[in-house]
Design a protein around this motif. Structure first.
Motif, PDB file in Angstrom:
ATOM      1  N   ALA A 184       0.955  -1.299   0.092  1.00  0.00           N
ATOM      2  CA  ALA A 184      -0.013   0.134  -0.113  1.00  0.00           C
ATOM      3  C   ALA A 184       0.908   1.121   0.068  1.00  0.00           C
ATOM      4  CB  ALA A 184      -1.017  -0.034   1.203  1.00  0.00           C
ATOM      5  N   VAL A 185       0.310   2.448  -0.244  1.00  0.00           N
ATOM      6  CA  VAL A 185       0.907   3.726  -0.280  1.00  0.00           C
ATOM      7  C   VAL A 185       0.301   4.539   0.849  1.00  0.00           C
ATOM      8  CG1 VAL A 185       1.562   5.954  -1.376  1.00  0.00           C
ATOM      9  CG2 VAL A 185       1.479   3.739  -2.919  1.00  0.00           C
ATOM     10  N   ILE A 186       1.018   4.736   1.904  1.00  0.00           N
ATOM     11  CA  ILE A 186       0.640   5.354   3.085  1.00  0.00           C
ATOM     12  C   ILE A 186       1.149   6.777   2.966  1.00  0.00           C
ATOM     13  CG2 ILE A 186       0.807   5.243   5.528  1.00  0.00           C
ATOM     14  CD1 ILE A 186       0.820   2.349   5.346  1.00  0.00           C
ATOM     15  N   GLU A 187       0.260   7.716   3.511  1.00  0.00           N
ATOM     16  CA  GLU A 187       0.510   9.086   3.660  1.00  0.00           C
ATOM     17  C   GLU A 187       0.460   9.750   5.019  1.00  0.00           C
ATOM     18  OE1 GLU A 187      -2.175  11.504   1.381  1.00  0.00           O
ATOM     19  OE2 GLU A 187      -1.442  10.802  -0.572  1.00  0.00           O
ATOM     20  N   THR A 188       1.642  10.319   5.487  1.00  0.00           N
ATOM     21  CA  THR A 188       1.470  11.092   6.945  1.00  0.00           C
ATOM     22  C   THR A 188       1.523  12.494   6.716  1.00  0.00           C
ATOM     23  OG1 THR A 188       3.861  11.146   7.273  1.00  0.00           O
ATOM     24  CG2 THR A 188       2.949   9.026   7.520  1.00  0.00           C
ATOM     25  N   ASP A 189       1.496  13.332   7.642  1.00  0.00           N
ATOM     26  CA  ASP A 189       1.418  14.771   7.689  1.00  0.00           C
ATOM     27  C   ASP A 189       2.890  15.047   7.033  1.00  0.00           C
ATOM     28  OD1 ASP A 189       3.057  13.974   9.863  1.00  0.00           O
ATOM     29  OD2 ASP A 189       2.366  15.628  11.033  1.00  0.00           O
ATOM     30  N   LYS A 190       4.136  14.151   6.992  1.00  0.00           N
ATOM     31  CA  LYS A 190       5.274  14.718   6.502  1.00  0.00           C
ATOM     32  C   LYS A 190       5.763  13.956   4.905  1.00  0.00           C
ATOM     33  CE  LYS A 190       7.021  15.407  11.287  1.00  0.00           C
ATOM     34  NZ  LYS A 190       8.106  15.146  12.242  1.00  0.00           N
ATOM     35  N   ALA A 191       5.303  12.743   4.869  1.00  0.00           N
ATOM     36  CA  ALA A 191       5.749  12.133   3.638  1.00  0.00           C
ATOM     37  C   ALA A 191       4.815  11.329   3.051  1.00  0.00           C
ATOM     38  CB  ALA A 191       7.013  11.418   4.068  1.00  0.00           C
ATOM     39  N   THR A 192       5.057  10.799   1.778  1.00  0.00           N
ATOM     40  CA  THR A 192       4.313   9.496   1.233  1.00  0.00           C
ATOM     41  C   THR A 192       5.163   8.452   1.076  1.00  0.00           C
ATOM     42  OG1 THR A 192       2.795  10.988   0.238  1.00  0.00           O
ATOM     43  CG2 THR A 192       2.920   8.977  -0.843  1.00  0.00           C
ATOM     44  N   MET A 193       4.869   7.503   1.614  1.00  0.00           N
ATOM     45  CA  MET A 193       5.731   6.114   1.867  1.00  0.00           C
ATOM     46  C   MET A 193       5.010   4.750   1.285  1.00  0.00           C
ATOM     47  SD  MET A 193       7.245   6.979   5.239  1.00  0.00           S
ATOM     48  CE  MET A 193       5.556   7.410   5.879  1.00  0.00           C
ATOM     49  N   ASP A 194       5.689   3.898   0.814  1.00  0.00           N
ATOM     50  CA  ASP A 194       5.312   2.506   0.636  1.00  0.00           C
ATOM     51  C   ASP A 194       5.437   1.527   1.630  1.00  0.00           C
ATOM     52  OD1 ASP A 194       4.634   2.506  -2.353  1.00  0.00           O
ATOM     53  OD2 ASP A 194       6.883   2.808  -2.725  1.00  0.00           O
ATOM     54  N   PHE A 195       4.385   0.754   1.911  1.00  0.00           N
ATOM     55  CA  PHE A 195       4.187  -0.078   2.890  1.00  0.00           C
ATOM     56  C   PHE A 195       4.602  -1.351   2.439  1.00  0.00           C
ATOM     57  CE2 PHE A 195       1.257  -2.904   5.616  1.00  0.00           C
ATOM     58  CZ  PHE A 195       2.518  -3.367   6.241  1.00  0.00           C
ATOM     59  N   GLU A 196       5.921  -2.031   2.701  1.00  0.00           N
ATOM     60  CA  GLU A 196       6.651  -3.160   1.775  1.00  0.00           C
ATOM     61  C   GLU A 196       6.073  -4.350   2.920  1.00  0.00           C
ATOM     62  OE1 GLU A 196      10.373  -1.234  -0.552  1.00  0.00           O
ATOM     63  OE2 GLU A 196      10.439  -2.714   1.040  1.00  0.00           O
ATOM     64  N   ALA A 197       5.913  -5.432   2.320  1.00  0.00           N
ATOM     65  CA  ALA A 197       5.580  -6.919   2.899  1.00  0.00           C
ATOM     66  C   ALA A 197       7.054  -7.398   3.403  1.00  0.00           C
ATOM     67  CB  ALA A 197       5.041  -7.968   1.878  1.00  0.00           C
ATOM     68  N   GLN A 198       6.631  -7.755   4.597  1.00  0.00           N
ATOM     69  CA  GLN A 198       8.101  -8.300   5.404  1.00  0.00           C
ATOM     70  C   GLN A 198       8.070  -9.806   5.021  1.00  0.00           C
ATOM     71  OE1 GLN A 198      10.023  -6.101   7.398  1.00  0.00           O
ATOM     72  NE2 GLN A 198       8.501  -4.693   6.260  1.00  0.00           N
ATOM     73  N   ASP A 199       7.245 -10.508   4.413  1.00  0.00           N
ATOM     74  CA  ASP A 199       7.547 -12.007   4.187  1.00  0.00           C
ATOM     75  C   ASP A 199       6.261 -12.356   2.898  1.00  0.00           C
ATOM     76  OD1 ASP A 199       8.215 -14.369   4.255  1.00  0.00           O
ATOM     77  OD2 ASP A 199       7.749 -14.564   6.682  1.00  0.00           O
ATOM     78  N   ASP A 200       6.287 -13.558   2.447  1.00  0.00           N
ATOM     79  CA  ASP A 200       5.357 -13.903   1.740  1.00  0.00           C
ATOM     80  C   ASP A 200       4.059 -14.096   2.136  1.00  0.00           C
ATOM     81  OD1 ASP A 200       8.060 -15.989  -0.119  1.00  0.00           O
ATOM     82  OD2 ASP A 200       7.819 -13.797   0.223  1.00  0.00           O
ATOM     83  N   GLY A 201       2.968 -14.047   1.354  1.00  0.00           N
ATOM     84  CA  GLY A 201       1.764 -14.382   1.981  1.00  0.00           C
ATOM     85  C   GLY A 201       0.795 -14.209   0.877  1.00  0.00           C
ATOM     86  N   VAL A 202      -0.394 -14.194   1.306  1.00  0.00           N
ATOM     87  CA  VAL A 202      -1.662 -13.983   0.569  1.00  0.00           C
ATOM     88  C   VAL A 202      -2.648 -12.947   1.222  1.00  0.00           C
ATOM     89  CG1 VAL A 202      -3.424 -14.886  -0.639  1.00  0.00           C
ATOM     90  CG2 VAL A 202      -1.767 -16.064  -0.344  1.00  0.00           C
ATOM     91  N   VAL A 203      -3.188 -12.081   0.913  1.00  0.00           N
ATOM     92  CA  VAL A 203      -4.177 -11.067   1.258  1.00  0.00           C
ATOM     93  C   VAL A 203      -5.385 -11.804   1.640  1.00  0.00           C
ATOM     94  CG1 VAL A 203      -5.292  -8.636   0.989  1.00  0.00           C
ATOM     95  CG2 VAL A 203      -3.021  -9.121   0.020  1.00  0.00           C
ATOM     96  N   ALA A 204      -5.807 -11.855   2.780  1.00  0.00           N
ATOM     97  CA  ALA A 204      -7.064 -12.547   2.964  1.00  0.00           C
ATOM     98  C   ALA A 204      -8.243 -11.519   3.403  1.00  0.00           C
ATOM     99  CB  ALA A 204      -6.942 -13.285   4.369  1.00  0.00           C
ATOM    100  N   LYS A 205      -8.105 -10.355   3.696  1.00  0.00           N
ATOM    101  CA  LYS A 205      -8.904  -9.305   3.848  1.00  0.00           C
ATOM    102  C   LYS A 205      -8.202  -7.985   4.282  1.00  0.00           C
ATOM    103  CE  LYS A 205     -13.237  -8.308   6.505  1.00  0.00           C
ATOM    104  NZ  LYS A 205     -14.233  -8.321   5.357  1.00  0.00           N
TER     105      LYS A 205
END
Length: 301
Positions: A24-45
């Protein structure tokens, strides 16, 4: 960073991902950053939709599983539904006699710190030693604890300044799954007393928590926002054609009195003017011809 807003999901329910993928792309009051996966997996919800407003650090935003066939089981999943019983079962018997938990609204600002994932494949770890005690302050970079896995022994370093409000897993208490609360941190020493009887999971979802090693803060550099295309400059107006005026034939210059005649030779304007230089050249040319004969040059006179 204490909260962020999900501006874009790069995955959807049922999608598989590997370590390092941008979820995902996450925005804060200071920057816009990518949220990277720490391991392999499948999106359940996906629990928080794009543009759903600010979400405090540590609050659930998605559920991941290991296999695609497990995804349907989470179609109606609600964060509180599966989490509360597990916490109650793992709590010591003495916790049952503890006084009712203080509502989150009455607690000072705090962060519930989960067992960190100190490597992409880490699933659980054992706290072999705490390097801080309740009430002690620390700064970013301090080693809070020594954590052992089946592959290595590593220091768990603080990501920010704070004070230890409560230690929830004692050293040597056995393996703890990544994400399970191990401590609570606060901002001020006077806030520590409010967490004497704190039990993980007792506070509503509005309380601030911190997941593993704050993955949102460890994301890579944000993707550069594409610059707006410059407005095309207006094409210059085509010049209005102007009818060419017929050139007036220039009158042939009249040789100045005493000028040396070229007879149409290539000596040009030099001898067409009555000048000392032209006369000197003509005189030298005559002398040369008289002495050595003509060289084929067009005479000035």
């Amino acid at each position: 960073m204490t909260s962020g807003s999900i501006s874009k999901w790069n995955v959807s329910v049922g999608d598989t991902f590997i370590a390092g993928d941008s979820l995902a792309v996450i925005e804060t009051d200071k920057a816009t950053m990518d949220f990277e996966a720490q391991d392999d997996g499948v999106v359940a919800k996906i629990l928080v939709e794009e543009g759903g407003g600010e979400v405090e650090c540590g609050l659930p935003i998605m559920v991941t599983v290991e296999e695609e066939e497990e995804v349907p089981a989470f179609a109606n999943f609600v964060p509180d539904a599966g989490g509360a019983p597990a916490v109650a079962e793992s709590a010591p018997a003495a916790a049952a006699a503890a006084p009712p938990a203080t509502p989150a609204a009455d607690l000072p600002y705090h962060i519930v710190v989960g067992m960190p994932a100190l490597s992409p494949t880490m699933e659980a770890g054992t706290i072999s030693k705490w390097n801080v005690a309740e009430g002690e302050s620390f700064v970013a970079g301090d080693s809070l604890a020594v954590i052992e896995t089946d592959k290595a022994t590593m220091d768990f370093e603080a990501q920010d300044d704070g004070v230890v409000g409560k230690i929830m897993v004692e050293a040597g208490a056995g393996e703890v799954t990544v994400g399970v609360p191990i401590m609570v941190t606060v901002e001020e020493e006077e806030d520590v007393a409010a967490f004497k009887d704190f039990v993980a999971g007792s506070a509503p979802d509005t309380s601030a928590t911190e997941a593993s090693v704050a993955p949102v803060e460890e994301v890579t550099a944000p993707e550069p926002v594409a610059a707006a295309a410059p407005v095309a400059a207006a094409a210059p107006a085509a010049p209005t054609p102007v009818a060419a005026e017929p050139a007036v034939a220039a009158a042939a210059p009249t040789p100045a009195q005493g000028a040396v005649s070229l007879g149409g030779s290539s000596w040009g304007q030099l001898a067409a003017e009555s000048s000392p230089l032209a006369r000197a050249l003509a005189s030298k040319q005559k002398e040369y011809i008289e002495k050595y004969g003509s060289t084929g040059h067009v005479p000035i006179v």
